[in-house]
Design an enzyme around this catalytic site. Structure first.
Site, PDB file in Angstrom:
ATOM      1  N   HIS A   1      18.571  -1.425   4.370  1.00 56.21           N
ATOM      2  CA  HIS A   1      17.681  -2.291   3.615  1.00 56.21           C
ATOM      3  C   HIS A   1      16.970  -3.038   3.168  1.00 56.21           C
ATOM      4  O   HIS A   1      16.988  -4.111   3.081  1.00 56.21           O
ATOM      5  CB  HIS A   1      16.425  -2.456   5.658  1.00 56.21           C
ATOM      6  CG  HIS A   1      15.392  -1.214   5.620  1.00 56.21           C
ATOM      7  ND1 HIS A   1      15.653  -0.083   5.336  1.00 56.21           N
ATOM      8  CD2 HIS A   1      14.783  -1.114   5.936  1.00 56.21           C
ATOM      9  CE1 HIS A   1      14.948   0.749   5.405  1.00 56.21           C
ATOM     10  NE2 HIS A   1      14.019  -0.383   5.587  1.00 56.21           N
TER      11      HIS A   1
ATOM     12  N   LYS B   1       7.600   2.762  -0.902  1.00 56.87           N
ATOM     13  CA  LYS B   1       8.317   1.225  -1.596  1.00 56.87           C
ATOM     14  C   LYS B   1       8.658   0.857  -2.503  1.00 56.87           C
ATOM     15  O   LYS B   1       9.887   0.485  -2.731  1.00 56.87           O
ATOM     16  CB  LYS B   1       7.450   0.469  -0.178  1.00 56.87           C
ATOM     17  CG  LYS B   1       8.047   0.367   1.454  1.00 56.87           C
ATOM     18  CD  LYS B   1       6.961  -0.679   1.306  1.00 56.87           C
ATOM     19  CE  LYS B   1       7.015  -0.682   2.939  1.00 56.87           C
ATOM     20  NZ  LYS B   1       6.449  -2.635   3.349  1.00 56.87           N
TER      21      LYS B   1
ATOM     22  N   GLU C   1      -3.574  -8.758   7.048  1.00 58.99           N
ATOM     23  CA  GLU C   1      -3.229  -8.587   8.396  1.00 58.99           C
ATOM     24  C   GLU C   1      -2.592 -10.008   9.056  1.00 58.99           C
ATOM     25  O   GLU C   1      -3.496 -10.538   9.375  1.00 58.99           O
ATOM     26  CB  GLU C   1      -4.072  -7.745   9.056  1.00 58.99           C
ATOM     27  CG  GLU C   1      -4.071  -6.166   8.899  1.00 58.99           C
ATOM     28  CD  GLU C   1      -2.723  -5.675   9.510  1.00 58.99           C
ATOM     29  OE1 GLU C   1      -1.646  -5.736  10.020  1.00 58.99           O
ATOM     30  OE2 GLU C   1      -2.468  -4.942   8.392  1.00 58.99           O
TER      31      GLU C   1
ATOM     32  N   SER D   1       1.019  -1.646  -0.053  1.00 58.35           N
ATOM     33  CA  SER D   1      -0.446  -0.391  -0.017  1.00 58.35           C
ATOM     34  C   SER D   1       1.298   1.271  -0.142  1.00 58.35           C
ATOM     35  O   SER D   1       0.515   2.545   0.260  1.00 58.35           O
ATOM     36  CB  SER D   1      -1.192   0.031   1.193  1.00 58.35           C
ATOM     37  OG  SER D   1       0.008  -0.352   2.719  1.00 58.35           O
ATOM     38  N   ASN D   2       1.722   0.875  -0.078  1.00 63.14           N
ATOM     39  CA  ASN D   2       3.121   2.814   0.068  1.00 63.14           C
ATOM     40  C   ASN D   2       3.758   2.407  -1.138  1.00 63.14           C
ATOM     41  O   ASN D   2       4.750   2.248  -1.463  1.00 63.14           O
ATOM     42  CB  ASN D   2       4.187   1.578   1.590  1.00 63.14           C
ATOM     43  CG  ASN D   2       4.946   2.601   2.287  1.00 63.14           C
ATOM     44  OD1 ASN D   2       5.890   3.343   0.973  1.00 63.14           O
ATOM     45  ND2 ASN D   2       5.149   2.836   2.439  1.00 63.14           N
TER      46      ASN D   2
ATOM     47  N   ASP E   1       8.466  -6.487   4.772  1.00 63.70           N
ATOM     48  CA  ASP E   1       7.418  -5.847   5.705  1.00 63.70           C
ATOM     49  C   ASP E   1       8.857  -5.492   6.374  1.00 63.70           C
ATOM     50  O   ASP E   1       9.417  -6.303   6.249  1.00 63.70           O
ATOM     51  CB  ASP E   1       6.888  -7.096   6.976  1.00 63.70           C
ATOM     52  CG  ASP E   1       5.613  -6.074   8.276  1.00 63.70           C
ATOM     53  OD1 ASP E   1       5.149  -5.523   7.760  1.00 63.70           O
ATOM     54  OD2 ASP E   1       6.898  -6.855   9.804  1.00 63.70           O
TER      55      ASP E   1
ATOM     56  N   GLY F   1       7.893   7.965   6.221  1.00 65.26           N
ATOM     57  CA  GLY F   1       8.289   7.353   7.214  1.00 65.26           C
ATOM     58  C   GLY F   1       9.260   8.057   7.982  1.00 65.26           C
ATOM     59  O   GLY F   1       9.594   9.286   8.438  1.00 65.26           O
TER      60      GLY F   1
HETATM   61  P1  ITT Z   1       2.925  -1.881   2.914  1.00 63.55           P
HETATM   62  O1  ITT Z   1       1.054  -2.101   2.646  1.00 63.55           O
HETATM   63  O2  ITT Z   1       4.188  -2.863   2.430  1.00 63.55           O
HETATM   64  O3  ITT Z   1       2.871  -3.061   4.504  1.00 63.55           O
HETATM   65  P2  ITT Z   1       3.539  -0.262   5.313  1.00 63.55           P
HETATM   66  O4  ITT Z   1       4.013   0.922   5.121  1.00 63.55           O
HETATM   67  O5  ITT Z   1       2.357  -0.649   5.777  1.00 63.55           O
HETATM   68  O6  ITT Z   1       3.343  -0.565   3.531  1.00 63.55           O
HETATM   69  P3  ITT Z   1       5.401  -1.726   6.349  1.00 63.55           P
HETATM   70  O7  ITT Z   1       4.583  -2.272   7.107  1.00 63.55           O
HETATM   71  O8  ITT Z   1       6.229  -1.964   6.172  1.00 63.55           O
HETATM   72  O9  ITT Z   1       4.910  -1.474   5.469  1.00 63.55           O
HETATM   73  O10 ITT Z   1       6.672  -0.260   7.296  1.00 63.55           O
HETATM   74  C1  ITT Z   1       5.812   0.147   8.256  1.00 63.55           C
HETATM   75  C2  ITT Z   1       6.213   1.029   8.816  1.00 63.55           C
HETATM   76  O11 ITT Z   1       7.510   1.589   9.232  1.00 63.55           O
HETATM   77  C3  ITT Z   1       6.036   2.070   7.630  1.00 63.55           C
HETATM   78  O12 ITT Z   1       4.302   2.142   7.357  1.00 63.55           O
HETATM   79  C4  ITT Z   1       7.129   3.527   7.457  1.00 63.55           C
HETATM   80  O13 ITT Z   1       6.293   4.657   8.140  1.00 63.55           O
HETATM   81  C5  ITT Z   1       8.241   2.881   7.385  1.00 63.55           C
HETATM   82  N1  ITT Z   1       9.387   2.175   7.357  1.00 63.55           N
HETATM   83  C6  ITT Z   1       9.438   1.090   6.846  1.00 63.55           C
HETATM   84  N2  ITT Z   1      10.280   1.308   5.451  1.00 63.55           N
HETATM   85  C7  ITT Z   1      11.227   2.602   5.988  1.00 63.55           C
HETATM   86  C8  ITT Z   1      11.883   3.634   5.052  1.00 63.55           C
HETATM   87  O14 ITT Z   1      12.455   2.786   4.279  1.00 63.55           O
HETATM   88  N3  ITT Z   1      12.339   4.410   5.571  1.00 63.55           N
HETATM   89  C9  ITT Z   1      11.383   4.814   6.296  1.00 63.55           C
HETATM   90  N4  ITT Z   1      10.030   4.608   7.228  1.00 63.55           N
HETATM   91  C10 ITT Z   1      10.368   3.019   7.161  1.00 63.55           C
END
Ligand code: ITT
Length: 199
Positions: free
Chosen positions: A178, A20, A44, A16-17, A73, A150
């Site tokens: 990462h 990414k 979920e 959803s991001n 994730d 994020g």
């Molecule tokens: P998905 O639909 O792919 O799950 P999400 O935004 O919910 O998207 P995650 O659960 O994997 O993604 O990540 C959790 C949160 O961590 C994400 O919403 C960001 O706020 C933060 N995050 C993850 N990777 C990041 C990055 O590379 N830079 C900054 N924040 C990051």
């Protein structure tokens, strides 16, 4: 008749991001793969392990869609907070945000943290493969300007001249991040699989 599995140069990425997606697209492109974003919420899955969340959500989504899919994730793990927010990063970002994290870190000199990513590839009927990437760094003292994804504005990765992730462009971030590490591992494995299939 047994259905023939489809492997291709297009990778279906469930997320959803959009931020990414911009990063993943860049990495996979280096391997001659194109990224198709299926902009869905990951199924979920309750778990304290990002590997487990990625694995289960890929498995369930591949079955549901009848497609080979990739999910990721990711989370920020802060040492002084015993790994918080970790697997709860999404919720914590939405509720506390960067300002909230800096508040929790007020007066804390131990700033070590790391971002972790778990990338899972699943086929509707096959086994799931998981690839992990980690980048070490520190929590900044203030929120940087730049790209707003994020926790990027408060995370300073090692070896990038003290800049936060938000101040690097996508290509620079991918080199050390990462997500860049985990997706390169996936892409190396996946392209060698394609070579075997299409030899
Ligand atoms: P998905 O639909 O792919 O799950 P999400 O935004 O919910 O998207 P995650 O659960 O994997 O993604 O990540 C959790 C949160 O961590 C994400 O919403 C960001 O706020 C933060 N995050 C993850 N990777 C990041 C990055 O590379 N830079 C900054 N924040 C990051």
């Amino acid at each position: 008749m047994k259905e023939k599995r489809r492997y291709g140069k297009a990778v279906y990425f469930i997320s959803s991001n959009i931020n990414k997606f911009y990063e993943v697209r860049e990495v996979l492109n280096e391997f001659g793969l194109s990224t198709v974003l299926l902009r869905l919420r990951k199924v979920e899955v309750q778990s304290d392990s990002i590997e487990e969340v990625a694995r289960r959500s890929a498995e369930l989504t591949a079955k549901e869609l009848g497609l080979n899919v990739v999910t990721e994730d990711a989370g920020l793990f802060i040492k002084a907070l015993n790994g918080f927010p970790g697997p709860y990063s999404s919720y914590v970002y939405r509720t506390l945000g960067n300002q909230g994290i800096l508040k929790l870190m007020e007066g804390v000199d131990e700033r070590d943290a790391e971002f972790r990513s778990a990338v899972a590839f699943a086929e509707p009927e096959g086994e799931v493969k998981v690839f992990v990437g980690v980048v070490k760094g520190e929590i900044a003292r203030k929120i940087a300007s730049g790209r707003k994804f994020g926790f990027d504005p408060i995370f300073v990765p090692v070896g990038c001249g003290g800049k936060t992730f938000a101040e690097l462009d996508v290509r620079e971030k991918n080199k050390v991040s990462h997500r860049g590490i985990a997706f390169r591992k996936f892409a190396e494995w996946y392209t060698s699989l394609l070579k075997l299939k299409f030899k």
